[in-house]
Design an enzyme around this catalytic site. Structure first.
Site, PDB file in Angstrom:
ATOM      1  N   GLU A 183      10.087  16.377  15.012  1.00 27.39           N
ATOM      2  CA  GLU A 183      10.730  16.165  13.721  1.00 27.39           C
ATOM      3  C   GLU A 183      10.274  17.280  12.780  1.00 27.39           C
ATOM      4  O   GLU A 183       9.077  17.438  12.533  1.00 27.39           O
ATOM      5  CB  GLU A 183      10.336  14.794  13.164  1.00 27.39           C
ATOM      6  CG  GLU A 183      11.171  14.343  11.994  1.00 27.39           C
ATOM      7  CD  GLU A 183      10.900  12.891  11.631  1.00 27.39           C
ATOM      8  OE1 GLU A 183      11.728  12.314  10.908  1.00 27.39           O
ATOM      9  OE2 GLU A 183       9.865  12.345  12.059  1.00 27.39           O
ATOM     10  N   CYS A 238      13.492  11.001   7.283  1.00 22.57           N
ATOM     11  CA  CYS A 238      13.622  10.596   8.682  1.00 22.57           C
ATOM     12  C   CYS A 238      15.069  10.659   9.150  1.00 22.57           C
ATOM     13  O   CYS A 238      15.336  10.754  10.351  1.00 22.57           O
ATOM     14  CB  CYS A 238      13.055   9.195   8.879  1.00 22.57           C
ATOM     15  SG  CYS A 238      13.764   7.976   7.750  1.00 22.57           S
ATOM     16  N   GLU A 243      10.269   1.215  10.673  1.00 22.25           N
ATOM     17  CA  GLU A 243      11.222   2.315  10.473  1.00 22.25           C
ATOM     18  C   GLU A 243      10.436   3.592  10.661  1.00 22.25           C
ATOM     19  O   GLU A 243       9.689   4.021   9.783  1.00 22.25           O
ATOM     20  CB  GLU A 243      11.844   2.214   9.073  1.00 22.25           C
ATOM     21  CG  GLU A 243      13.098   3.043   8.921  1.00 22.25           C
ATOM     22  CD  GLU A 243      12.815   4.432   8.394  1.00 22.25           C
ATOM     23  OE1 GLU A 243      12.795   5.368   9.226  1.00 22.25           O
ATOM     24  OE2 GLU A 243      12.617   4.571   7.189  1.00 22.25           O
ATOM     25  N   LYS A 260       0.854  -1.182   0.000  1.00 25.04           N
ATOM     26  CA  LYS A 260       0.000   0.000   0.000  1.00 25.04           C
ATOM     27  C   LYS A 260       0.894   1.237   0.000  1.00 25.04           C
ATOM     28  O   LYS A 260       1.464   1.608   1.024  1.00 25.04           O
ATOM     29  CB  LYS A 260      -0.916   0.042   1.229  1.00 25.04           C
ATOM     30  CG  LYS A 260      -2.030   1.095   1.090  1.00 25.04           C
ATOM     31  CD  LYS A 260      -2.428   1.716   2.408  1.00 25.04           C
ATOM     32  CE  LYS A 260      -1.464   2.799   2.858  1.00 25.04           C
ATOM     33  NZ  LYS A 260      -1.437   3.976   1.946  1.00 25.04           N
TER      34      LYS A 260
END
Length: 485
Positions: A388, A291, A257, A181
């Site tokens: 982040e 990331c 992750e 997906k």
């Protein structure tokens, strides 16, 4: 050049059991150009019933695929690597259109992403167990590696090719089937990748792709099915926690992750030219939407002003614009919400006392842009050092000692990537051992490599992708006890 040409007639639908088809009810999902907010095209918007059909296809194909010779699996991956490489310009243009990154940067992702297929083409034939005599004698111990089984892969929008190949490559090599997906913002690259794998000879049902806007229901339904044996997810820590909880009833194997908050440490003995070069890579790769992006610049107080000045001059010269245009260095962020989030973090940091060295605002352009920004004197506890950023902003916080630097670097729930600039070898060793991160870059701003194990600790997840370790995530071990005579 038009990257959309990678998709043939009907290939903007669902790929299930080797057939391209419409979603249930014919529903469609718009794909938006982040450079101006217009609709690029649309793709099938798969339903929950479509998701179950895809898992059915993966389950039906699993036994035959697991019996396929490793060399055959590897040759399919090698052929797909060559096809992607031949069409690198088209893939790069397609990624730039749907995600926003510059074509030049997208070409880098194509090379990086394709390499996972070449790496795992070579690893497919190196799956092995062991044979040994029992320590007490009288019997033999045999271990055999087997594919985990049908997998669910949920990929993010920021690296639409590489995050697919990083999961699909080892799964194919190990003999696993899968349902993929892709992110609803960037489905086109995954569909083009699926078409390439079909062309390379991947049997029907091994790879099934469902584009959908029903992400939560999609994963919840498939994870409740006992036939699904593994989930690999790249994305936010919040969503990762949901997927981990949903895996509990079926005890599914997981690779997570998740988010990052990478520190970029610059010590007083660092080569500042090299540190600025590395900062530009670690911060500005993918407009900061990675990331692994350097999120917190921790710089020794004695060199902070000079580092900020040099970095600000470099960042201030970057040209912002549409990723497909010549001379553009920085493309748009993925959507309006991303711009709003970055803007708020910068505003809060300035309110906390930070100084704007360059940037600090959204330019007057159509689309979802933010100027490359450097902030100095950012308090350690400012929200921009906690969250982040996922944007082209470099906040600089100072430290006075090595212990102080380590404390600040580790003061986060995340533990994915980290960067260190120093010329002291002994310090390098101390930091590699003291930093609580899955990856440490020493005097380099680029750490991702298909031959290396990629992954984090703490709230950045678990499991590894890439390297020798990556294929182990898709293998189970069976122990066989054999009498000696």
């Amino acid at each position: 050049m038009n990257g959309l040409d990678l998709l043939g007639p009907g290939q903007r639908g669902l790929l299930i059991g080797g057939s391209w088809r419409d979603a249930e009810g014919g529903k469609r999902l718009d794909v938006i150009d982040p450079a101006d907010g217009s609709v690029l095209t649309d793709v099938a918007d798969g339903s929950i019933a479509d998701a179950v059909d895809a898992l059915d296809a993966a389950v039906d194909a699993q036994a035959d695929w697991a019996r396929t010779a490793p060399r055959q699996r590897g040759e399919i991956l090698r052929t797909a690597f060559e096809l992607i490489t031949e069409r690198a310009d088209l893939f790069a243009h397609l990624m730039s259109l749907e995600m926003g990154k510059t074509v030049a940067e997208a070409k880098g992702e194509v090379a990086y992403g394709a390499e996972f297929f070449r790496w795992y083409a070579e690893e497919a034939v190196r799956i092995h167990g062991r044979w040994m005599q029992a320590p007490a004698g009288g019997s033999r111990l045999l271990t055999v590696k087997k594919p985990v089984g049908p997998c669910l892969f949920i990929t993010p929008w920021n690296f639409p090719l590489a995050m697919g190949t990083r999961k699909i490559g080892p799964a194919i090599a190990a003999g696993c089937t899968m349902v993929v997906k892709p992110a609803s913002q960037t489905p086109l690259t995954m569909l083009a990748l699926a078409a390439v794998l079909e062309e390379a000879g991947l049997p029907a049902g091994v790879l099934n792709v469902v584009t959908t806007s029903h992400t939560g229901e999609f994963s919840e339904t498939l994870q409740a099915d006992s036939r699904l044996r593994k989930v690999s997810f790249t994305g936010s820590t919040g969503v990762g926690r949901v997927l981990v909880r949903q895996s509990a009833d079926q005890l599914q194997r997981l690779s997570m992750e998740l988010g990052g908050n990478a520190p970029f440490l610059v010590f007083e003995d660092a080569d500042l030219d090299a540190a600025v070069d590395g900062a530009m890579v670690a911060k500005m790769r993918n407009m900061g939407e990675a990331c692994t992006a350097a999120n917190r610049f921790l710089v020794h107080a004695s060199v902070a002003e000079e580092f900020a000045d040099r970095l600000g001059k470099r960042m201030g010269t970057l040209t912002v614009g549409r990723g497909q245009d010549d001379g553009v260095d920085v493309g748009p962020l993925i959507d309006e919400r991303a711009v709003e989030s970055v803007s708020q973090l910068v505003t809060d940091a300035v309110h906390d006392g930070a100084r704007v060295v360059c940037g600090g605002a959204a330019p007057d352009l159509a689309g979802y842009f933010y100027l490359p920004t450097v902030l100095l004197d950012v308090p350690a506890d400012s929200e921009i050092n906690v969250q982040e950023i996922f944007g082209p902003v470099a906040p600089i916080t100072t430290f006075e000692s090595e212990d102080d630097a380590v404390r600040l670097a580790n003061d986060t729930e995340y533990g994915l990537a980290s960067y260190v600039y120093t010329r002291d070898l002994a310090r390098t060793i101390r930091l590699a051992e003291a930093l609580e991160f899955g990856m440490v870059g020493v005097n380099t701003g680029l750490i991702s490599n298909p031959a290396a194990p990629f992954g984090g600790v703490k709230s950045s997840g678990f499991g590894r992708e890439g390297g020798f370790e990556g294929i182990e995530e898709y293998l189970e071990t069976t122990y066989v006890a054999l009498p000696a005579g």
